[in-house]
Design an enzyme around this catalytic site. Structure first.
Site, PDB file in Angstrom:
ATOM      1  CG  HIS A  19     -86.117 -22.853 124.483  1.00  0.00           C
ATOM      2  ND1 HIS A  19     -85.911 -23.489 125.689  1.00  0.00           N
ATOM      3  CD2 HIS A  19     -87.337 -23.279 124.057  1.00  0.00           C
ATOM      4  CE1 HIS A  19     -86.935 -24.271 125.967  1.00  0.00           C
ATOM      5  NE2 HIS A  19     -87.812 -24.153 125.003  1.00  0.00           N
ATOM      6  CG  HIS A  25     -86.028 -27.255 121.501  1.00  0.00           C
ATOM      7  ND1 HIS A  25     -86.706 -28.438 121.676  1.00  0.00           N
ATOM      8  CD2 HIS A  25     -86.868 -26.285 121.975  1.00  0.00           C
ATOM      9  CE1 HIS A  25     -87.867 -28.211 122.246  1.00  0.00           C
ATOM     10  NE2 HIS A  25     -87.993 -26.913 122.423  1.00  0.00           N
ATOM     11  CG  ASP A  28     -87.364 -27.628 126.442  1.00  0.00           C
ATOM     12  OD1 ASP A  28     -87.007 -27.812 127.622  1.00  0.00           O
ATOM     13  OD2 ASP A  28     -88.513 -27.290 126.123  1.00  0.00           O
ATOM     14  CG  HIS A  43     -90.598 -23.066 122.618  1.00  0.00           C
ATOM     15  ND1 HIS A  43     -90.053 -24.304 122.392  1.00  0.00           N
ATOM     16  CD2 HIS A  43     -90.944 -22.586 121.386  1.00  0.00           C
ATOM     17  CE1 HIS A  43     -90.067 -24.573 121.095  1.00  0.00           C
ATOM     18  NE2 HIS A  43     -90.588 -23.548 120.469  1.00  0.00           N
ATOM     19  CG  ASP A  88     -92.658 -24.327 127.971  1.00  0.00           C
ATOM     20  OD1 ASP A  88     -92.244 -23.782 126.933  1.00  0.00           O
ATOM     21  OD2 ASP A  88     -92.336 -25.490 128.301  1.00  0.00           O
ATOM     22  CG  HIS A  89     -88.647 -22.778 128.680  1.00  0.00           C
ATOM     23  ND1 HIS A  89     -87.744 -23.546 129.383  1.00  0.00           N
ATOM     24  CD2 HIS A  89     -89.436 -23.661 128.017  1.00  0.00           C
ATOM     25  CE1 HIS A  89     -87.966 -24.831 129.147  1.00  0.00           C
ATOM     26  NE2 HIS A  89     -88.993 -24.917 128.318  1.00  0.00           N
ATOM     27  CG  HIS A 124     -89.278 -29.578 130.144  1.00  0.00           C
ATOM     28  ND1 HIS A 124     -89.797 -30.237 129.051  1.00  0.00           N
ATOM     29  CD2 HIS A 124     -89.511 -28.257 129.935  1.00  0.00           C
ATOM     30  CE1 HIS A 124     -90.318 -29.355 128.217  1.00  0.00           C
ATOM     31  NE2 HIS A 124     -90.167 -28.145 128.731  1.00  0.00           N
TER      32      HIS A 124
END
Length: 325
Positions: A63, A142, A213, A65, A67-68, A271
């Site tokens: 996805h 998510h 996530d 976000h 942090d990915h 995670h």
């Protein structure tokens, strides 16, 4: 087939955990490395591993976000510096192409290799099929569209039963090769030797499920069904189910229930929130083991072999030296 964790933290880098980055090392199988998410600093994490950017041929994003995905522009650029010239394909939700192309355009970064994008439909489906692997994605639950991935290795052809071939008085040489390739042969004495009669059973391939996530939902079980290894987020611990649901994440116990329901061989929790440091992170695994015994919380730079043969829940798993659980 090995899984190496380049980052195991959630949200933002912490002292002992970088943000998400998972490498599926397929060096013996196809001489490639596939990445699943590329959090900030992933390329620096690679400097402490044996992975080289030029070996990375496919990147699967769960996805969008930060942090990915924030590590993508730097990694793509470094791949050019290391003489990477083979095509790299990025799979992920709609928007991943825009993010990468704008980042490269604004920074005036010019890649030395072709870059391809496969933006997945919201319903997911089969996203890649080669002669050796099939990758399937399904949407999770998510805050934004998030995918989980299932990587299935195709069955390995059976080995030539050499003793059986010799019993049939087949002359050694090219005829052995033909039988091994699945071709029937006719001998000078008129006998026909059928390949199926001298080839052993095919060896089932391995399966890895990587869950992005998500809250607990039906698709996590579908993706992980009978997988040898399931990698699952564990942002929250036991007793924090309400918080996990409110923030669209999963607890370690919920991940364990998914593993048990799906019949996986082993569960690797990643995670990890920064509030679970040291022994607190170990507690996430202890909580999960009450439901699914073969569970580990992974650390940055842990490497796990994915062996052939079903890994039973009760079978102990060899731990890498870096695992302190």
């Amino acid at each position: 087939m090995q899984i190496e964790f380049l980052g195991t933290g959630a949200g933002s880098p912490a002292r002992f955990r970088n943000v998400t980055g998972i490498a599926l090392r397929l060096l013996e199988e196809i001489n490639e490395v596939w990445l699943f998410d590329v959090g900030e600093g992933t390329q620096r994490q690679m400097l402490q591993s044996t992975i080289r950017p030029r070996k990375v041929t496919k990147i699967f994003i769960t996805h969008l976000h930060g942090d990915h995905i924030y590590g993508l522009p730097g990694l793509l650029s470094s791949r050019s510096f290391q003489a990477g010239d083979e095509t790299l394909t990025i799979y992920g939700p709609k928007g991943i192409r825009q993010f990468v192309e704008i980042s490269l355009q604004v920074s005036q970064t010019h890649l030395t290799y072709p870059l391809k994008f496969v933006e997945l439909p919201e319903t997911g489906g089969e996203v890649l099929k080669t002669d050796k692997f099939t990758v399937t994605a399904l949407p999770l639950d998510h805050r934004i569209l998030s995918f989980g991935y299932r990587v299935v290795e195709h069955a390995h052809p059976g080995e030539l039963l050499v003793d059986r071939v010799r019993e049939l008085n087949v002359p050694e040489g090219p005829l052995y090769g033909q039988l091994k390739r699945g071709k029937d042969i006719t001998l000078p004495d008129g006998r026909t030797i059928y390949s199926k009669d001298v080839i052993g059973e095919a060896q089932p391939g391995r399966c890895v499920a990587i869950i992005g996530d998500t809250r607990k939902n039906e698709n996590t079980v579908l993706l992980a069904k009978n997988a040898d290894v399931m990698v699952h987020e564990s942002t929250y611990g036991k007793g924090e189910g309400k918080q996990a649901r409110n923030h669209y994440h999963t607890t370690s116990v919920q991940a364990a229930k998914i593993a048990a329901e799906a019949g996986v061989g082993r569960l690797l929790l990643t995670h990890i929130s920064a509030r679970y440091a040291g022994k607190a992170a170990n507690e996430l695994a202890y909580q999960a083991r009450a439901t699914f015994e073969n569970t580990r919380v992974v650390n940055d730079f842990d490497v796990y072999d994915v062996p052939f043969g079903k890994q039973t829940n009760s079978k102990p798993m060899a731990l890498p030296e870096t695992d302190n659980i």
